[in-house]
Design a protein around this motif. Structure first.
Motif, PDB file in Angstrom:
ATOM      1  N   ALA A 292     -17.767  39.124 -15.567  1.00 33.47           N
ATOM      2  CA  ALA A 292     -16.546  39.295 -14.795  1.00 33.47           C
ATOM      3  C   ALA A 292     -16.989  38.912 -13.368  1.00 33.47           C
ATOM      4  CB  ALA A 292     -16.363  41.098 -14.454  1.00 33.47           C
ATOM      5  N   THR A 293     -17.791  38.966 -12.776  1.00 32.79           N
ATOM      6  CA  THR A 293     -18.417  38.388 -11.599  1.00 32.79           C
ATOM      7  C   THR A 293     -18.119  36.927 -11.324  1.00 32.79           C
ATOM      8  OG1 THR A 293     -19.710  40.171 -10.956  1.00 32.79           O
ATOM      9  CG2 THR A 293     -20.048  38.127  -9.453  1.00 32.79           C
ATOM     10  N   LEU A 294     -18.564  36.353 -12.270  1.00 28.66           N
ATOM     11  CA  LEU A 294     -18.704  34.843 -12.248  1.00 28.66           C
ATOM     12  C   LEU A 294     -17.056  34.256 -12.594  1.00 28.66           C
ATOM     13  CD1 LEU A 294     -21.576  33.935 -14.588  1.00 28.66           C
ATOM     14  CD2 LEU A 294     -21.384  33.438 -12.033  1.00 28.66           C
ATOM     15  N   ASN A 295     -16.260  35.136 -13.153  1.00 29.50           N
ATOM     16  CA  ASN A 295     -14.923  34.671 -13.505  1.00 29.50           C
ATOM     17  C   ASN A 295     -14.078  34.785 -12.204  1.00 29.50           C
ATOM     18  OD1 ASN A 295     -15.473  34.343 -16.197  1.00 29.50           O
ATOM     19  ND2 ASN A 295     -14.570  36.467 -16.757  1.00 29.50           N
ATOM     20  N   THR A 296     -14.770  35.334 -11.420  1.00 29.03           N
ATOM     21  CA  THR A 296     -13.768  35.420  -9.746  1.00 29.03           C
ATOM     22  C   THR A 296     -14.071  34.230  -9.307  1.00 29.03           C
ATOM     23  OG1 THR A 296     -15.792  36.355  -8.644  1.00 29.03           O
ATOM     24  CG2 THR A 296     -14.209  37.860  -9.695  1.00 29.03           C
ATOM     25  N   LEU A 297     -15.092  33.376  -9.570  1.00 27.49           N
ATOM     26  CA  LEU A 297     -15.273  31.967  -8.740  1.00 27.49           C
ATOM     27  C   LEU A 297     -14.197  30.985  -8.951  1.00 27.49           C
ATOM     28  CD1 LEU A 297     -19.130  31.742  -9.652  1.00 27.49           C
ATOM     29  CD2 LEU A 297     -17.790  31.897  -7.142  1.00 27.49           C
TER      30      LEU A 297
ATOM     31  N   THR B  62     -12.851  17.368 -12.689  1.00 27.26           N
ATOM     32  CA  THR B  62     -12.704  16.018 -12.067  1.00 27.26           C
ATOM     33  C   THR B  62     -13.101  16.061 -10.690  1.00 27.26           C
ATOM     34  OG1 THR B  62     -10.479  16.259 -11.349  1.00 27.26           O
ATOM     35  CG2 THR B  62     -10.777  15.446 -13.670  1.00 27.26           C
ATOM     36  N   PRO B  63     -13.385  14.783 -10.160  1.00 28.74           N
ATOM     37  CA  PRO B  63     -13.976  14.971  -8.679  1.00 28.74           C
ATOM     38  C   PRO B  63     -12.708  15.188  -7.718  1.00 28.74           C
ATOM     39  CG  PRO B  63     -14.540  12.878  -9.762  1.00 28.74           C
ATOM     40  CD  PRO B  63     -13.775  13.562 -10.726  1.00 28.74           C
ATOM     41  N   GLU B  64     -11.437  15.154  -8.083  1.00 28.29           N
ATOM     42  CA  GLU B  64     -10.325  15.581  -7.286  1.00 28.29           C
ATOM     43  C   GLU B  64     -10.186  16.942  -7.208  1.00 28.29           C
ATOM     44  OE1 GLU B  64     -10.478  11.557  -8.699  1.00 28.29           O
ATOM     45  OE2 GLU B  64     -10.046  13.363  -9.815  1.00 28.29           O
ATOM     46  N   LYS B  65     -10.430  17.639  -8.588  1.00 27.26           N
ATOM     47  CA  LYS B  65     -10.080  19.087  -8.865  1.00 27.26           C
ATOM     48  C   LYS B  65     -11.474  19.820  -8.143  1.00 27.26           C
ATOM     49  CE  LYS B  65      -7.827  19.063 -13.277  1.00 27.26           C
ATOM     50  NZ  LYS B  65      -7.979  19.288 -14.445  1.00 27.26           N
TER      51      LYS B  65
ATOM     52  N   ALA C 220     -17.679  27.791  -2.102  1.00 29.80           N
ATOM     53  CA  ALA C 220     -18.940  27.885  -1.428  1.00 29.80           C
ATOM     54  C   ALA C 220     -18.760  29.082  -0.810  1.00 29.80           C
ATOM     55  CB  ALA C 220     -18.929  26.745  -0.547  1.00 29.80           C
ATOM     56  N   PRO C 221     -17.855  29.676  -0.060  1.00 26.19           N
ATOM     57  CA  PRO C 221     -17.792  31.058   0.746  1.00 26.19           C
ATOM     58  C   PRO C 221     -17.607  32.074  -0.128  1.00 26.19           C
ATOM     59  CG  PRO C 221     -15.681  29.634   1.339  1.00 26.19           C
ATOM     60  CD  PRO C 221     -16.611  28.891   0.444  1.00 26.19           C
ATOM     61  N   HIS C 222     -17.220  31.951  -1.306  1.00 27.57           N
ATOM     62  CA  HIS C 222     -17.139  32.981  -2.538  1.00 27.57           C
ATOM     63  C   HIS C 222     -18.564  33.115  -3.006  1.00 27.57           C
ATOM     64  CE1 HIS C 222     -14.529  35.392  -5.361  1.00 27.57           C
ATOM     65  NE2 HIS C 222     -15.609  35.325  -5.995  1.00 27.57           N
ATOM     66  N   THR C 223     -19.326  32.099  -3.239  1.00 22.53           N
ATOM     67  CA  THR C 223     -20.478  32.265  -3.544  1.00 22.53           C
ATOM     68  C   THR C 223     -21.503  32.906  -2.509  1.00 22.53           C
ATOM     69  OG1 THR C 223     -20.200  30.205  -5.095  1.00 22.53           O
ATOM     70  CG2 THR C 223     -22.570  30.788  -4.519  1.00 22.53           C
ATOM     71  N   LEU C 224     -21.318  32.437  -1.469  1.00 20.76           N
ATOM     72  CA  LEU C 224     -21.956  33.183  -0.307  1.00 20.76           C
ATOM     73  C   LEU C 224     -21.602  34.607  -0.170  1.00 20.76           C
ATOM     74  CD1 LEU C 224     -23.797  33.117   2.113  1.00 20.76           C
ATOM     75  CD2 LEU C 224     -22.047  32.230   3.437  1.00 20.76           C
TER      76      LEU C 224
ATOM     77  N   ILE D  16     -13.847  23.329  -4.087  1.00 19.25           N
ATOM     78  CA  ILE D  16     -15.197  23.676  -3.420  1.00 19.25           C
ATOM     79  C   ILE D  16     -15.145  24.457  -1.979  1.00 19.25           C
ATOM     80  CG2 ILE D  16     -15.607  21.340  -2.153  1.00 19.25           C
ATOM     81  CD1 ILE D  16     -18.207  23.499  -4.148  1.00 19.25           C
ATOM     82  N   PRO D  17     -14.268  24.036  -1.093  1.00 18.29           N
ATOM     83  CA  PRO D  17     -13.928  24.819   0.018  1.00 18.29           C
ATOM     84  C   PRO D  17     -13.657  26.199  -0.062  1.00 18.29           C
ATOM     85  CG  PRO D  17     -12.509  22.940   0.288  1.00 18.29           C
ATOM     86  CD  PRO D  17     -12.997  22.771  -1.261  1.00 18.29           C
ATOM     87  N   HIS D  18     -13.233  26.812  -1.420  1.00 17.74           N
ATOM     88  CA  HIS D  18     -13.086  28.069  -1.652  1.00 17.74           C
ATOM     89  C   HIS D  18     -14.452  28.628  -2.503  1.00 17.74           C
ATOM     90  CE1 HIS D  18      -8.931  27.570  -0.563  1.00 17.74           C
ATOM     91  NE2 HIS D  18      -9.122  26.477  -1.409  1.00 17.74           N
TER      92      HIS D  18
END
Length: 96
Positions: free
Chosen positions: A63-68, A14-17, A26-30, A22-24
């Motif tokens: 495993a890596t993607l599951n941490t996102l 959902t847009p709310e979720k 984006a830095p995790h992806t970086l 997303i603030p978490h």
């Protein structure tokens, strides 16, 4: 090993979720990019990211993607495609 990881939104998205996570995300992806796990990334509008990953195995990619955060909270899933060099190209130069 190179793996293409293609995101898909789940029915839980959902847009709310998304705005909450997303603030978490984006830095995790970086950080995964800086660690060399994600080599390149693109974005499909209204769908999600596509990552070219540099991993040891498909299990390592999962495993890596599951941490996102968007994955761990059930908003995204990823289709994983192992990639290899285009072996038939060698046939073109063998008959030199």
């Amino acid at each position: 090993m190179k793996v293409m990881a293609i995101a898909t939104k789940t029915t839980a998205w959902t847009p709310e979720k998304f705005e909450k996570l997303i603030p978490h995300e984006a830095p995790h992806t970086l950080q995964l990019y800086l660690d060399g796990k994600i080599e390149q990334f693109w974005f499909r509008e209204n769908v999600g990211p596509i990552f070219l990953m540099n991993v040891e195995s498909l299990d390592d990619a999962r495993a890596t993607l599951n941490t996102l955060p968007l994955v761990s909270e059930g908003l995204h899933t990823y289709e994983l495609m192992p990639l290899a060099t285009l072996a038939p190209l060698g046939r073109l130069i063998k008959g030199k």
